[in-house]
Design a protein around this motif. Structure first.
Motif, PDB file in Angstrom:
ATOM      1  N   VAL A 247       0.657  -1.362   0.254  1.00  0.00           N
ATOM      2  CA  VAL A 247      -0.394   0.042   0.604  1.00  0.00           C
ATOM      3  C   VAL A 247       1.517   1.136   0.224  1.00  0.00           C
ATOM      4  O   VAL A 247       1.700   1.330   0.546  1.00  0.00           O
ATOM      5  N   ARG A 248       0.639   2.166  -0.870  1.00  0.00           N
ATOM      6  CA  ARG A 248       1.826   3.358  -1.265  1.00  0.00           C
ATOM      7  C   ARG A 248       0.800   4.643  -0.274  1.00  0.00           C
ATOM      8  O   ARG A 248       1.721   5.242  -0.165  1.00  0.00           O
TER       9      ARG A 248
ATOM     10  N   THR B 228      -2.232   0.820  -4.100  1.00  0.00           N
ATOM     11  CA  THR B 228      -0.727  -0.069  -4.085  1.00  0.00           C
ATOM     12  C   THR B 228      -0.016  -0.334  -5.063  1.00  0.00           C
ATOM     13  O   THR B 228      -0.151   0.566  -6.482  1.00  0.00           O
ATOM     14  N   THR B 229       0.954  -0.909  -4.970  1.00  0.00           N
ATOM     15  CA  THR B 229       2.562  -1.170  -5.861  1.00  0.00           C
ATOM     16  C   THR B 229       1.196  -1.558  -7.212  1.00  0.00           C
ATOM     17  O   THR B 229       1.898  -1.920  -8.486  1.00  0.00           O
TER      18      THR B 229
ATOM     19  N   VAL C 126      -0.909   2.224  -8.823  1.00  0.00           N
ATOM     20  CA  VAL C 126      -1.434   3.337  -8.192  1.00  0.00           C
ATOM     21  C   VAL C 126      -0.892   4.009  -7.876  1.00  0.00           C
ATOM     22  O   VAL C 126      -0.094   3.750  -6.190  1.00  0.00           O
ATOM     23  N   ILE C 127      -0.280   5.415  -8.560  1.00  0.00           N
ATOM     24  CA  ILE C 127       0.854   6.379  -7.280  1.00  0.00           C
ATOM     25  C   ILE C 127       0.510   7.148  -6.251  1.00  0.00           C
ATOM     26  O   ILE C 127       1.248   7.720  -5.505  1.00  0.00           O
TER      27      ILE C 127
ATOM     28  N   ILE D 152     -13.375  11.438  -8.570  1.00  0.00           N
ATOM     29  CA  ILE D 152     -11.427  11.010  -7.850  1.00  0.00           C
ATOM     30  C   ILE D 152     -10.651  10.465  -8.753  1.00  0.00           C
ATOM     31  O   ILE D 152     -10.696  10.276 -10.023  1.00  0.00           O
ATOM     32  N   TYR D 153      -9.565  11.198  -8.714  1.00  0.00           N
ATOM     33  CA  TYR D 153      -8.501  10.746  -9.986  1.00  0.00           C
ATOM     34  C   TYR D 153      -7.652  10.388  -8.614  1.00  0.00           C
ATOM     35  O   TYR D 153      -7.358   9.973  -8.158  1.00  0.00           O
ATOM     36  N   CYS D 154      -6.818   9.239 -10.139  1.00  0.00           N
ATOM     37  CA  CYS D 154      -5.189   8.854  -9.976  1.00  0.00           C
ATOM     38  C   CYS D 154      -4.221   8.272 -10.865  1.00  0.00           C
ATOM     39  O   CYS D 154      -4.485   8.828 -12.322  1.00  0.00           O
ATOM     40  N   SER D 155      -3.161   8.533 -10.758  1.00  0.00           N
ATOM     41  CA  SER D 155      -2.223   8.273 -12.048  1.00  0.00           C
ATOM     42  C   SER D 155      -1.567   6.654 -11.583  1.00  0.00           C
ATOM     43  O   SER D 155      -1.378   6.247 -10.312  1.00  0.00           O
TER      44      SER D 155
END
Length: 186
Positions: free
Chosen positions: A61-62, A75-76, A101-102, A114-117
């Motif tokens: 989990v990041r 998470t990675t 996901v970073i 929601i946004y994720c990269s």
């Protein structure tokens, strides 16, 4: 450590976290959330005691983002969400085994958005790569249940695209910022 007087004095708190590397500390709904080593933690008593939030995933989990009764986890390899305070988790975004996901950003006025990269990385004994065609920004308009890749205005997917960090402007949540790192050829 915590302060009760705007930073004039500090005292140790949270015995469980003292042996943890804490990368993120945030608060929501009267609780504190910490990202320690590779496990998230929650405190409901201002940091005096902590308990781990079990996420039954095989990857690290990041980051953790709690808002409006929902907890999101980067998470990675995947994006997870919990609708019940961390008791159960659902994987809602997976690109491939070498992409994780970073970063996560939530529109505070419309928390459904929601946004994720995602960040592609390959680690081998004599070869490492931290860029590639799967580095991207994603948007969900249903609290992370489904996702669409954002492509308009961003650099095209390719071997030169690296890590992307995202943020929603608190003063104007319709404005989203992305910091894009170039890959091998800059």
């Amino acid at each position: 450590y915590r302060t009760l007087d705007s930073g004039t004095t500090w005292s140790k708190t949270g015995q469980a976290l003292q042996s943890q590397y804490v990368s993120t500390l945030t608060s929501a709904q009267g609780s504190l959330f910490a990202m320690g080593d590779s496990l998230p933690w929650v405190s409901t008593d201002s940091g005096s005691t902590w308990k781990s939030i079990p996420i039954n995933v095989k990857t690290t989990v990041r980051g953790l983002y709690p808002i409006d009764g929902v907890i999101y986890a980067a998470t990675t390899q995947e994006f997870y969400r919990s609708l019940d305070g961390g008791a159960s988790w659902t994987k809602t975004l997976f690109v491939n085994d070498s992409t994780g996901v970073i970063d996560i950003a939530v529109n505070p006025l419309h928390p459904d958005t929601i946004y994720c990269s995602t960040f592609e990385r390959v680690r081998r004994l004599k070869y490492r790569r931290a860029f590639g065609v799967h580095c991207a920004v994603w948007r969900s308009i249903d609290r992370g249940a489904t996702w669409a890749k954002v492509i308009n205005g961003l650099p095209p997917a390719g071997e030169n695209l690296g890590r992307i960090t995202i943020a929603v402007a608190p003063s104007r949540p319709s404005r989203v910022y992305a910091s894009v790192i170039s890959g091998a050829t800059g």
